[in-house]
Design a protein around this motif. Sequence first.
Motif: not given
Length: 122
Positions: A15, A66, A83-84
């Motif tokens: 995450g 992402r 990201n993530n």
Amino acid sequence: QVQLVESGGDLVQPGGSLRLSCAASGSIFSINAMGWYRQAPGKQRELVATITSNGRINYSESVKGRFTLFRGNAKNTVLLQMNNLQREDTAVYYCNAQGVLSTSGGGRRAYWGPGTQVTVSS
């Protein structure tokens, strides 16, 4: 001589986010495309994202939505905002430059950076 210098790899929790940077330096006249590939243990190297000299960006399906690839302020620099991040993103990430034309002559060729480790783990 042309060199690709990478930075930004690290250990991050699922995450989380990381930003990778790649700068191409040396006797460069032009570059057709720059981007990132990755290789996980026991797997083949695969495309992550690339950007062409006219701004066309290509993402692998696994990172769409992402990861974001964009050019840095410095010439011949690309950044990958991730990201993530998920465990399956764990890999060595390699910067790649395609169609590099050197000011010292010769034809266009490709270059690779040494790689930077991204580990996603809790």
